[in-house]
Structures are given as structure tokens and as C-alpha cells.
Scaffold this motif. Sequence first.
Motif, PDB file in Angstrom:
ATOM      1  N   ARG A  84       1.243  -7.206  10.486  1.00  0.00           N
ATOM      2  CA  ARG A  84       1.059  -8.471   9.768  1.00  0.00           C
ATOM      3  C   ARG A  84       0.189  -9.427  10.565  1.00  0.00           C
ATOM      4  NH1 ARG A  84       7.072  -9.953   7.316  1.00  0.00           N
ATOM      5  NH2 ARG A  84       7.217  -8.176   5.870  1.00  0.00           N
ATOM      6  N   LYS A  85       0.383  -9.456  11.870  1.00  0.00           N
ATOM      7  CA  LYS A  85      -0.412 -10.345  12.725  1.00  0.00           C
ATOM      8  C   LYS A  85      -1.884  -9.966  12.664  1.00  0.00           C
ATOM      9  CE  LYS A  85      -0.844 -11.958  17.506  1.00  0.00           C
ATOM     10  NZ  LYS A  85      -0.281 -11.866  18.879  1.00  0.00           N
ATOM     11  N   ARG A  86      -2.185  -8.652  12.769  1.00  0.00           N
ATOM     12  CA  ARG A  86      -3.569  -8.195  12.724  1.00  0.00           C
ATOM     13  C   ARG A  86      -4.174  -8.430  11.346  1.00  0.00           C
ATOM     14  NH1 ARG A  86      -5.549  -4.648  16.399  1.00  0.00           N
ATOM     15  NH2 ARG A  86      -3.994  -5.663  17.681  1.00  0.00           N
ATOM     16  N   LEU A  87      -3.360  -8.288  10.304  1.00  0.00           N
ATOM     17  CA  LEU A  87      -3.844  -8.514   8.945  1.00  0.00           C
ATOM     18  C   LEU A  87      -4.232  -9.981   8.749  1.00  0.00           C
ATOM     19  CD1 LEU A  87      -4.303  -7.349   6.108  1.00  0.00           C
ATOM     20  CD2 LEU A  87      -1.910  -7.876   5.600  1.00  0.00           C
ATOM     21  N   ARG A  88      -3.406 -10.893   9.264  1.00  0.00           N
ATOM     22  CA  ARG A  88      -3.735 -12.323   9.156  1.00  0.00           C
ATOM     23  C   ARG A  88      -5.024 -12.647   9.903  1.00  0.00           C
ATOM     24  NH1 ARG A  88       1.916 -12.961   9.949  1.00  0.00           N
ATOM     25  NH2 ARG A  88       1.559 -13.415  12.167  1.00  0.00           N
ATOM     26  N   LYS A  89      -5.189 -12.063  11.061  1.00  0.00           N
ATOM     27  CA  LYS A  89      -6.361 -12.345  11.890  1.00  0.00           C
ATOM     28  C   LYS A  89      -7.629 -11.761  11.261  1.00  0.00           C
ATOM     29  CE  LYS A  89      -8.179 -11.575  16.568  1.00  0.00           C
ATOM     30  NZ  LYS A  89      -7.893 -10.987  17.910  1.00  0.00           N
ATOM     31  N   ARG A  90      -7.532 -10.534  10.753  1.00  0.00           N
ATOM     32  CA  ARG A  90      -8.710  -9.830  10.242  1.00  0.00           C
ATOM     33  C   ARG A  90      -9.002 -10.185   8.795  1.00  0.00           C
ATOM     34  NH1 ARG A  90      -8.234  -3.898  11.970  1.00  0.00           N
ATOM     35  NH2 ARG A  90      -8.483  -4.961  13.976  1.00  0.00           N
ATOM     36  N   GLY A  91      -7.945 -10.463   8.034  1.00  0.00           N
ATOM     37  CA  GLY A  91      -8.118 -10.814   6.627  1.00  0.00           C
ATOM     38  C   GLY A  91      -8.007  -9.634   5.694  1.00  0.00           C
ATOM     39  N   TYR A  92      -7.991  -8.444   6.223  1.00  0.00           N
ATOM     40  CA  TYR A  92      -7.840  -7.229   5.408  1.00  0.00           C
ATOM     41  C   TYR A  92      -7.430  -6.075   6.316  1.00  0.00           C
ATOM     42  CZ  TYR A  92     -12.590  -6.340   7.193  1.00  0.00           C
ATOM     43  OH  TYR A  92     -13.685  -6.174   8.003  1.00  0.00           O
ATOM     44  N   ASP A  93      -6.924  -5.035   5.676  1.00  0.00           N
ATOM     45  CA  ASP A  93      -6.548  -3.812   6.379  1.00  0.00           C
ATOM     46  C   ASP A  93      -7.650  -2.791   6.114  1.00  0.00           C
ATOM     47  OD1 ASP A  93      -5.526  -1.276   7.038  1.00  0.00           O
ATOM     48  OD2 ASP A  93      -3.467  -1.872   6.601  1.00  0.00           O
ATOM     49  N   GLN A  94      -8.417  -2.444   7.123  1.00  0.00           N
ATOM     50  CA  GLN A  94      -9.574  -1.578   6.913  1.00  0.00           C
ATOM     51  C   GLN A  94      -9.185  -0.190   6.406  1.00  0.00           C
ATOM     52  OE1 GLN A  94      -8.549  -2.480   9.948  1.00  0.00           O
ATOM     53  NE2 GLN A  94      -8.157  -0.532  10.993  1.00  0.00           N
ATOM     54  N   ALA A  95      -8.053   0.343   6.852  1.00  0.00           N
ATOM     55  CA  ALA A  95      -7.629   1.657   6.385  1.00  0.00           C
ATOM     56  C   ALA A  95      -7.228   1.611   4.907  1.00  0.00           C
ATOM     57  CB  ALA A  95      -6.471   2.181   7.231  1.00  0.00           C
ATOM     58  N   GLU A  96      -6.607   0.508   4.506  1.00  0.00           N
ATOM     59  CA  GLU A  96      -6.260   0.360   3.089  1.00  0.00           C
ATOM     60  C   GLU A  96      -7.525   0.290   2.231  1.00  0.00           C
ATOM     61  OE1 GLU A  96      -3.852  -2.586  -0.009  1.00  0.00           O
ATOM     62  OE2 GLU A  96      -3.902  -3.060   2.134  1.00  0.00           O
ATOM     63  N   LEU A  97      -8.536  -0.457   2.683  1.00  0.00           N
ATOM     64  CA  LEU A  97      -9.784  -0.546   1.927  1.00  0.00           C
ATOM     65  C   LEU A  97     -10.448   0.821   1.798  1.00  0.00           C
ATOM     66  CD1 LEU A  97     -11.463  -3.833   3.243  1.00  0.00           C
ATOM     67  CD2 LEU A  97     -10.040  -3.506   1.223  1.00  0.00           C
ATOM     68  N   LEU A  98     -10.457   1.579   2.879  1.00  0.00           N
ATOM     69  CA  LEU A  98     -11.038   2.919   2.833  1.00  0.00           C
ATOM     70  C   LEU A  98     -10.280   3.812   1.855  1.00  0.00           C
ATOM     71  CD1 LEU A  98     -11.642   3.500   6.654  1.00  0.00           C
ATOM     72  CD2 LEU A  98     -13.401   3.176   4.909  1.00  0.00           C
ATOM     73  N   THR A  99      -8.959   3.704   1.888  1.00  0.00           N
ATOM     74  CA  THR A  99      -8.115   4.524   1.016  1.00  0.00           C
ATOM     75  C   THR A  99      -8.327   4.167  -0.447  1.00  0.00           C
ATOM     76  OG1 THR A  99      -6.478   4.607   2.785  1.00  0.00           O
ATOM     77  CG2 THR A  99      -5.754   5.306   0.608  1.00  0.00           C
ATOM     78  N   ARG A 100      -8.389   2.889  -0.730  1.00  0.00           N
ATOM     79  CA  ARG A 100      -8.605   2.464  -2.116  1.00  0.00           C
ATOM     80  C   ARG A 100      -9.991   2.885  -2.613  1.00  0.00           C
ATOM     81  NH1 ARG A 100      -4.534  -0.158  -4.125  1.00  0.00           N
ATOM     82  NH2 ARG A 100      -2.997  -1.136  -2.735  1.00  0.00           N
ATOM     83  N   SER A 101     -10.969   2.844  -1.737  1.00  0.00           N
ATOM     84  CA  SER A 101     -12.305   3.311  -2.097  1.00  0.00           C
ATOM     85  C   SER A 101     -12.287   4.795  -2.429  1.00  0.00           C
ATOM     86  CB  SER A 101     -13.276   3.042  -0.946  1.00  0.00           C
ATOM     87  OG  SER A 101     -14.533   3.633  -1.205  1.00  0.00           O
ATOM     88  N   ALA A 102     -11.616   5.579  -1.601  1.00  0.00           N
ATOM     89  CA  ALA A 102     -11.519   7.018  -1.856  1.00  0.00           C
ATOM     90  C   ALA A 102     -10.794   7.294  -3.167  1.00  0.00           C
ATOM     91  CB  ALA A 102     -10.799   7.706  -0.693  1.00  0.00           C
ATOM     92  N   CYS A 103      -9.709   6.571  -3.393  1.00  0.00           N
ATOM     93  CA  CYS A 103      -8.903   6.805  -4.594  1.00  0.00           C
ATOM     94  C   CYS A 103      -9.639   6.411  -5.876  1.00  0.00           C
ATOM     95  CB  CYS A 103      -7.582   6.061  -4.489  1.00  0.00           C
ATOM     96  SG  CYS A 103      -6.392   6.853  -3.374  1.00  0.00           S
ATOM     97  N   CYS A 104     -10.555   5.462  -5.780  1.00  0.00           N
ATOM     98  CA  CYS A 104     -11.351   5.095  -6.960  1.00  0.00           C
ATOM     99  C   CYS A 104     -12.106   6.299  -7.500  1.00  0.00           C
ATOM    100  CB  CYS A 104     -12.335   3.978  -6.606  1.00  0.00           C
ATOM    101  SG  CYS A 104     -11.596   2.341  -6.595  1.00  0.00           S
ATOM    102  N   LEU A 105     -12.596   7.128  -6.594  1.00  0.00           N
ATOM    103  CA  LEU A 105     -13.346   8.311  -7.015  1.00  0.00           C
ATOM    104  C   LEU A 105     -12.438   9.363  -7.630  1.00  0.00           C
ATOM    105  CD1 LEU A 105     -15.785   8.644  -3.976  1.00  0.00           C
ATOM    106  CD2 LEU A 105     -16.186   7.554  -6.184  1.00  0.00           C
ATOM    107  N   TRP A 106     -11.162   9.324  -7.273  1.00  0.00           N
ATOM    108  CA  TRP A 106     -10.191  10.276  -7.829  1.00  0.00           C
ATOM    109  C   TRP A 106      -9.448   9.683  -9.026  1.00  0.00           C
ATOM    110  CZ3 TRP A 106      -8.160  10.897  -2.213  1.00  0.00           C
ATOM    111  CH2 TRP A 106      -9.024  11.764  -1.502  1.00  0.00           C
ATOM    112  N   GLU A 107      -9.779   8.442  -9.369  1.00  0.00           N
ATOM    113  CA  GLU A 107      -9.143   7.732 -10.480  1.00  0.00           C
ATOM    114  C   GLU A 107      -7.631   7.715 -10.325  1.00  0.00           C
ATOM    115  OE1 GLU A 107     -10.652   9.554 -14.043  1.00  0.00           O
ATOM    116  OE2 GLU A 107     -12.571   8.505 -13.865  1.00  0.00           O
TER     117      GLU A 107
END
Length: 203
Positions: A84-107
Motif C-alpha cells: 500500500r505504501k509503494r502504491l501511494r508513492k507510485r500511483g499505480y501497481d506496475q504488475a497489475e497494469l501489465l496483467t490487465r494489458s495482457a488480459c485485454c488481449l485474452w478478453e
Amino acid sequence: MGICVICEKELPWTKEGETLWEGTGGVRCVAPLWYEEKARDGLLRLKFQGVSAAAKPIGALIARCAAEHFSGEFDTVTWVPVSRKRLRKRGYDQAELLTRSACCLWETEPLRLLVKVVDNPAQSGLTDAAARRANVLGVYEIARGGEVTGKRILLVDDICTTGATLAECVRVLRDAGASDVVCAVAARARERKKVHKIEREWA
């Protein structure tokens, strides 16, 4: 937005026999790229410099690689979360963004199955494999409401260095009843020799 043809040719692609490997604790993982040169620069920008748009093309590379090597082996996709601390500092979770991007292609939609309950020191600041393993013990738990029992899971992260973080997350998922867990990352590191200055500064 994808990766331009010229840039794609210049990326440090893993080759046959390097893309899929078995790491710590028997964890099977794939990575389309080596963590060096342009791939390393792109991932550092995503992770530490706020370039969240880089997640879309990099996530597509993960999706392509995972589909090629693990087709039919998983029915659920999740990611290695930041604290949570890193998420507040960074503003996003990079692994989550990558995962959501991958899943978009798999619908499909990824599921939040893990939470990071300890804001431990950054792995990038540790060069010793044993220290990295010790640093992640007890750091992750199953997310509230996360249903794991019987699932075949693809676990996504940005970078694999020693595999300690992936191994610990896989252990937590298996202990919670997952029937199988395979992993995919954007890039894997070769034998670690030193920690780069920018990783120490931004970690």
C-alpha cells in the motif's frame, strides 16, 4: 500503442531454451525479454518514472509469450502486488497494469488474489540470493475474498531476478489450495553482478 518495428528488432529477446525455465522451488516461468538494454530502460521508466503507458505494449509481449508456452495450463490470471505504501508513492501497481494489458488481449479480467502485507525493503537493493529469499518471507497473503482453491493460476510480474518473489507468491497460492501456478514476467535477469544506481535511487 504498440512497439515500433525498429524498436522491436532492437529488444534483447530471449531465445529458444531461455524463454521458459524452472526456477526456485520448481516454479515454471516465461519471459520474452532479457532484463537489459532497451527492455531494462523501458521497465525502469514504467516502474520508477511514471510512464504507465508502457504497460500496454509490454503487457502484450507477456500475453503472447504466456499463450505460446502455457496455453491450456491456466484458467485464472493474477499478479504480484506492491505494498500500500509503494502504491501511494507510485500511483499505480506496475504488475497489475501489465496483467490487465495482457488480459485485454485474452478478453478476460485478472483477479486480485494476493496482497502485500509488509512493506519490505526493495529487492533491487539486495544482491545476495539468500537475502532476497529471506526478504520476502511472510510478505504476501491471500487477498480478502480471493478464491484460490482448485484454480490453475498464471502469476504475472515485471522482472525476475533470482525468482525469490515469484517463489514466495507461488508458495502462498499453493498453500491456499491452488492446483497449479505458472509465472510470466516481461524480462528475466542474467546472473546478477551489481545493482544499478538508478534502481537504488528509485526503489
